[in-house]
Design an enzyme around this catalytic site. Structure first.
Site, PDB file in Angstrom:
ATOM      1  N   SER A 107       8.644   5.416   4.493  1.00  0.00           N
ATOM      2  CA  SER A 107       7.554   4.591   3.695  1.00  0.00           C
ATOM      3  C   SER A 107       7.981   3.015   3.388  1.00  0.00           C
ATOM      4  CB  SER A 107       7.548   5.256   2.173  1.00  0.00           C
ATOM      5  OG  SER A 107       6.671   4.368   1.547  1.00  0.00           O
ATOM      6  N   TYR A 130       1.875  -0.024   4.673  1.00  0.00           N
ATOM      7  CA  TYR A 130       0.985  -0.533   3.730  1.00  0.00           C
ATOM      8  C   TYR A 130       0.535  -1.821   4.150  1.00  0.00           C
ATOM      9  CZ  TYR A 130       1.395   3.314   0.478  1.00  0.00           C
ATOM     10  OH  TYR A 130       1.380   4.573   0.086  1.00  0.00           O
TER      11      TYR A 130
HETATM   12  C1  HOC Z   1       5.770   1.622  -7.863  1.00  0.00           C
HETATM   13  C2  HOC Z   1       5.401   1.507  -6.340  1.00  0.00           C
HETATM   14  O1  HOC Z   1       2.876   6.164  -1.449  1.00  0.00           O
HETATM   15  C3  HOC Z   1       2.753   6.680  -3.890  1.00  0.00           C
HETATM   16  C4  HOC Z   1       3.612   5.816  -2.771  1.00  0.00           C
HETATM   17  C5  HOC Z   1       3.177   4.363  -3.047  1.00  0.00           C
HETATM   18  C6  HOC Z   1       2.993   3.967  -4.284  1.00  0.00           C
HETATM   19  C7  HOC Z   1       3.623   2.566  -4.385  1.00  0.00           C
HETATM   20  C8  HOC Z   1       4.136   2.516  -6.005  1.00  0.00           C
HETATM   21  O2  HOC Z   1       3.565   7.168  -4.672  1.00  0.00           O
HETATM   22  O3  HOC Z   1       2.017   7.407  -3.722  1.00  0.00           O
END
Ligand code: HOC
Length: 380
Positions: A107, A130
């Site tokens: 990720s 992302y």
């Molecule tokens: C604190 C950062 O895919 C999730 C992840 C990404 C979210 C980032 C949050 O937990 O769904």
């Protein structure tokens, strides 16, 4: 781990070993968690067609996902903060996946960096992207994934805005994070977890810290992550990423037939039917309930994968029967990681492989590539 027979057994053990705020982070869904629960429940509603007196010798679970050979049609999903379930979590999970012969997806929001994972693996892994508002940062991530020889880019489309997860807010896992004596207590009661964490350098987002101009410390990191998801992300951005990446592209977060047809027109190599494990739009249908419609909508023009709700090899088999070429597990491997590090991830994979193999045989099939809707009981 002799008494660990199911993914739920691993989950119970992980719950005892991982500090509550991080266990809950992995285990939570958005709002009522209705979609998170439906992902699992809808698998249970599907009934299998039992067949007898079929030769069940020489069975094979091998197949391909986006043209890559896999020992079974299961990849490790990109999961945020994996390295908080266990020190060096992403590196350990990547090694377990490599030894098992299945893809590992790192990720963007991982603790270990792209370079960390590349340094402990010998085969290419997949990188999940992302698209942040800071496009220079995005281009830099793409370059780093190329330099690490990642063999596919998994572009997540369903997180333009972060879904609200009540557990995270209650646990203080929000921006900025709120550390209280309760957290110190949660960690103090997990001494093994603490010792391992203290023994590793990686305790924050390794792909971001030191790579984004605006992130200098923990507090700017927290503001940056909460502000960087792009509410204006569009299909034009997908085309731009595809061009800049130039390699295999998988689009993650498709849950609608119309979006699936749009995804086909981008020329992506695969789509992942996904609702982000029920962590984004609570109230959306389960992934498995949408799978057959999306498979029909794309009419074989793109490879279809599924994530969300898989807790057993039976679930993998059901997804394949409905036309998925591959599946992803997120929480099952995180529970394994929290329960026992790398060997816990291997145990999760062993459990799923064995269940898939036995179930396939009892359905009267010897080759995972031959599974189809005819293996499901009528009315499922
Ligand atoms: C604190 C950062 O895919 C999730 C992840 C990404 C979210 C980032 C949050 O937990 O769904």
């Amino acid at each position: 781990m002799s008494q660990i027979l199911t993914i739920d057994d691993l989950k119970a053990r992980a719950k005892r070993r991982v500090p509550k705020m991080f266990f809950d982070y992995a285990d939570s869904g958005a709002y009522t968690e209705g979609t998170y629960q439906a992902n699992e429940e809808d698998f249970r509603k599907i009934k299998l067609r039992q067949r007898v007196l079929v030769d069940m010798t020489n069975r094979s679970l091998e197949t391909t996902m986006i043209g890559e050979k896999v020992s079974m049609p299961v990849a490790l999903a990109p999961t945020g903060l994996t390295g908080m379930q266990h020190a060096n979590g992403e590196m350990l999970a990547a090694q377990a996946a490599e030894e098992f012969g299945i893809p590992f997806t790192l990720s963007t929001m991982s603790i270990c960096s792209i370079e960390d994972v590349a340094s402990v693996t010998t085969k290419p892994f997949w990188f999940q992207l992302y698209v942040m508002q800071d496009r220079d940062f995005v281009l830099n991530l793409i370059d780093r994934a190329k330099a690490a020889k990642c063999s596919a880019l998994v572009l997540t489309l369903d997180l333009q805005i972060l879904g609200q997860r009540h557990k995270d807010i209650r646990n203080g896992l929000s921006a900025p994070p709120k550390f209280t004596p309760k957290h110190v207590w949660q960690m103090a009661t997990r001494p093994m977890w603490c010792m391992r964490m203290l023994g590793t350098k990686r305790r924050t987002f390794g792909n971001i810290v030191g790579h984004s101009k605006s992130v200098t410390d923990l507090s700017s990191l927290s503001v940056w992550t909460s502000e960087q998801f792009d509410p204006q992300l569009s299909w034009a951005d997908v085309a731009w990423i595809k061009e800049r990446w130039g390699g295999k592209l998988i689009l993650k977060g498709i849950l609608d037939e119309e979006d699936a047809r749009m995804a086909v027109s981008t020329g992506a190599d695969a789509i992942i039917v996904s609702n982000h494990g029920g962590r984004q739009l609570d109230g959306a249908p389960s992934s498995i309930s949408m799978l057959p419609r999306i498979v029909d909508a794309v009419g074989g023009h793109v490879e279809v994968h599924l994530d969300g709700g898989i807790r057993s090899g039976q679930d993998v088999l059901k997804a394949l029967c409905y036309g998925a070429k591959g599946t992803y597990i997120g929480r099952p491997f995180l529970y394994g990681l929290g329960a026992g590090g790398k060997s816990g991830v291997t145990r999760a994979l062993d459990i799923i492989r064995k269940e898939l193999d036995i179930t396939m045989a009892l359905c009267g099939e010897r080759d995972v590539r031959n599974l189809s809707r005819r293996n499901l009981h009528q009315g499922s």
